[in-house]
Design an enzyme around this catalytic site. Structure first.
Site, PDB file in Angstrom:
ATOM      1  N   ARG A 132      29.868  -8.299   9.250  1.00  0.00           N
ATOM      2  CA  ARG A 132      30.961  -8.976   8.552  1.00  0.00           C
ATOM      3  C   ARG A 132      30.666 -10.460   8.400  1.00  0.00           C
ATOM      4  O   ARG A 132      30.470 -11.173   9.379  1.00  0.00           O
ATOM      5  CB  ARG A 132      32.244  -8.784   9.369  1.00  0.00           C
ATOM      6  CG  ARG A 132      33.423  -9.553   8.872  1.00  0.00           C
ATOM      7  CD  ARG A 132      34.621  -9.334   9.801  1.00  0.00           C
ATOM      8  NE  ARG A 132      35.701 -10.195   9.397  1.00  0.00           N
ATOM      9  CZ  ARG A 132      36.275 -11.089  10.181  1.00  0.00           C
ATOM     10  NH1 ARG A 132      35.882 -11.233  11.423  1.00  0.00           N
ATOM     11  NH2 ARG A 132      37.250 -11.831   9.736  1.00  0.00           N
TER      12      ARG A 132
ATOM     13  N   ARG B 167      37.855 -24.351   8.509  1.00  0.00           N
ATOM     14  CA  ARG B 167      38.217 -23.177   7.717  1.00  0.00           C
ATOM     15  C   ARG B 167      39.619 -23.332   7.143  1.00  0.00           C
ATOM     16  O   ARG B 167      40.184 -24.412   7.138  1.00  0.00           O
ATOM     17  CB  ARG B 167      38.063 -21.933   8.588  1.00  0.00           C
ATOM     18  CG  ARG B 167      36.588 -21.799   9.058  1.00  0.00           C
ATOM     19  CD  ARG B 167      36.281 -20.540   9.738  1.00  0.00           C
ATOM     20  NE  ARG B 167      36.523 -19.412   8.852  1.00  0.00           N
ATOM     21  CZ  ARG B 167      36.663 -18.164   9.296  1.00  0.00           C
ATOM     22  NH1 ARG B 167      36.582 -17.903  10.584  1.00  0.00           N
ATOM     23  NH2 ARG B 167      36.880 -17.182   8.462  1.00  0.00           N
TER      24      ARG B 167
ATOM     25  N   HIS C 139      35.832 -19.336  19.965  1.00  0.00           N
ATOM     26  CA  HIS C 139      35.733 -18.970  18.549  1.00  0.00           C
ATOM     27  C   HIS C 139      34.294 -19.184  18.114  1.00  0.00           C
ATOM     28  O   HIS C 139      33.711 -20.241  18.396  1.00  0.00           O
ATOM     29  CB  HIS C 139      36.659 -19.829  17.688  1.00  0.00           C
ATOM     30  CG  HIS C 139      38.084 -19.698  18.081  1.00  0.00           C
ATOM     31  ND1 HIS C 139      38.844 -18.602  17.743  1.00  0.00           N
ATOM     32  CD2 HIS C 139      38.872 -20.501  18.824  1.00  0.00           C
ATOM     33  CE1 HIS C 139      40.045 -18.747  18.254  1.00  0.00           C
ATOM     34  NE2 HIS C 139      40.093 -19.884  18.923  1.00  0.00           N
TER      35      HIS C 139
ATOM     36  N   ALA D 183      41.751 -13.000  14.730  1.00  0.00           N
ATOM     37  CA  ALA D 183      42.895 -13.423  13.917  1.00  0.00           C
ATOM     38  C   ALA D 183      44.194 -13.493  14.707  1.00  0.00           C
ATOM     39  O   ALA D 183      45.094 -14.248  14.340  1.00  0.00           O
ATOM     40  CB  ALA D 183      43.059 -12.470  12.727  1.00  0.00           C
TER      41      ALA D 183
ATOM     42  N   GLU E  77      39.364 -20.103  25.774  1.00  0.00           N
ATOM     43  CA  GLU E  77      39.455 -19.573  24.404  1.00  0.00           C
ATOM     44  C   GLU E  77      38.146 -19.875  23.680  1.00  0.00           C
ATOM     45  O   GLU E  77      37.655 -20.998  23.733  1.00  0.00           O
ATOM     46  CB  GLU E  77      40.630 -20.257  23.716  1.00  0.00           C
ATOM     47  CG  GLU E  77      40.840 -19.882  22.277  1.00  0.00           C
ATOM     48  CD  GLU E  77      41.989 -20.661  21.646  1.00  0.00           C
ATOM     49  OE1 GLU E  77      42.128 -20.560  20.423  1.00  0.00           O
ATOM     50  OE2 GLU E  77      42.735 -21.376  22.364  1.00  0.00           O
TER      51      GLU E  77
ATOM     52  N   ASN F 294      38.283 -14.261  22.872  1.00  0.00           N
ATOM     53  CA  ASN F 294      38.180 -14.520  21.446  1.00  0.00           C
ATOM     54  C   ASN F 294      39.159 -13.541  20.818  1.00  0.00           C
ATOM     55  O   ASN F 294      38.853 -12.370  20.635  1.00  0.00           O
ATOM     56  CB  ASN F 294      36.760 -14.291  20.937  1.00  0.00           C
ATOM     57  CG  ASN F 294      36.628 -14.599  19.459  1.00  0.00           C
ATOM     58  OD1 ASN F 294      37.610 -14.697  18.731  1.00  0.00           O
ATOM     59  ND2 ASN F 294      35.399 -14.733  19.005  1.00  0.00           N
TER      60      ASN F 294
ATOM     61  N   PRO G  64      40.468  -8.353  17.133  1.00  0.00           N
ATOM     62  CA  PRO G  64      40.193  -7.581  15.924  1.00  0.00           C
ATOM     63  C   PRO G  64      38.979  -8.081  15.146  1.00  0.00           C
ATOM     64  O   PRO G  64      38.729  -9.280  15.053  1.00  0.00           O
ATOM     65  CB  PRO G  64      41.472  -7.728  15.103  1.00  0.00           C
ATOM     66  CG  PRO G  64      42.136  -8.942  15.615  1.00  0.00           C
ATOM     67  CD  PRO G  64      41.771  -9.031  17.061  1.00  0.00           C
ATOM     68  N   ASN G  65      38.260  -7.117  14.626  1.00  0.00           N
ATOM     69  CA  ASN G  65      37.104  -7.298  13.750  1.00  0.00           C
ATOM     70  C   ASN G  65      35.861  -7.822  14.447  1.00  0.00           C
ATOM     71  O   ASN G  65      34.810  -7.900  13.826  1.00  0.00           O
ATOM     72  CB  ASN G  65      37.452  -8.179  12.538  1.00  0.00           C
ATOM     73  CG  ASN G  65      38.503  -7.541  11.675  1.00  0.00           C
ATOM     74  OD1 ASN G  65      38.384  -6.386  11.291  1.00  0.00           O
ATOM     75  ND2 ASN G  65      39.566  -8.267  11.393  1.00  0.00           N
TER      76      ASN G  65
ATOM     77  N   TYR H 222      29.899 -15.848  10.738  1.00  0.00           N
ATOM     78  CA  TYR H 222      29.862 -15.378  12.121  1.00  0.00           C
ATOM     79  C   TYR H 222      28.464 -15.120  12.665  1.00  0.00           C
ATOM     80  O   TYR H 222      28.307 -14.787  13.829  1.00  0.00           O
ATOM     81  CB  TYR H 222      30.701 -14.103  12.244  1.00  0.00           C
ATOM     82  CG  TYR H 222      32.140 -14.336  11.854  1.00  0.00           C
ATOM     83  CD1 TYR H 222      32.983 -15.104  12.643  1.00  0.00           C
ATOM     84  CD2 TYR H 222      32.657 -13.790  10.684  1.00  0.00           C
ATOM     85  CE1 TYR H 222      34.298 -15.328  12.286  1.00  0.00           C
ATOM     86  CE2 TYR H 222      33.977 -14.011  10.310  1.00  0.00           C
ATOM     87  CZ  TYR H 222      34.782 -14.780  11.119  1.00  0.00           C
ATOM     88  OH  TYR H 222      36.084 -15.011  10.762  1.00  0.00           O
TER      89      TYR H 222
END
Length: 156
Positions: free
Chosen positions: A29, A118, A111, A88, A109, A85, A21-22, A34
């Protein structure tokens, strides 16, 4: 004229690069977190790296958990490995973890941001137990490193 060096034959099955998502909003964003690259920019760089490595890649992105689970399940028979990735969903989805475990494929994985710098809820990953490795905080370069790692693993 010198002969061109032959590239290795692409792997029979492509590596799936799966985004959650996103990530379709990259470049718009929170660029301070990012970066300014879009998902299309990352895909283009990954395709170039895959060509260099002699592997094929497929890309998918969804904002919907069930769609991601379905795609991971399909990867069991259609792909050689997964770069994921999960956005969330990394921090919330046992369903994605279960799908990755059921796929029985090597998973890396990724990110873009350093999740450990964070919010504390981002420090836990449900995805990591299914992954052979985790790359975080290196921006889009993390995807290229993930492809390099999977390429090496798949050649063993």
């Amino acid at each position: 004229m010198a002969a061109k060096a032959a590239r290795p034959a692409p792997a029979q099955k492509p590596v799936l690069v799966l985004n959650g998502p996103n990530l379709n909003m990259l470049g718009k964003r929170q660029p301070e977190i990012y970066g300014s690259e879009t998902l299309a920019d990352i895909e283009k760089a990954c395709r170039a790296e895959a060509l260099r490595l002699g592997i094929n890649v497929e890309f998918a992105q969804s904002n919907h958990e069930g769609v991601l689970v379905d795609r991971i399940q399909a990867a069991r028979d259609g792909n050689a490995g997964i770069v994921i990735n999960a956005g969330a969903y990394t921090h919330t989805s046992v369903a994605i973890l279960d799908a990755l475990n059921a796929a029985e494929l090597p998973v890396v994985e990724v990110h873009l941001s350093n999740i450990y710098k964070r919010e504390s809820f981002r420090h836990h990953s449900y995805i990591s137990p299914a992954a052979v490795g985790v790359i975080a905080g290196l921006g889009s370069q993390g995807y290229l490193l993930a492809l390099q790692a999977l390429s090496r693993l798949l050649k063993r």
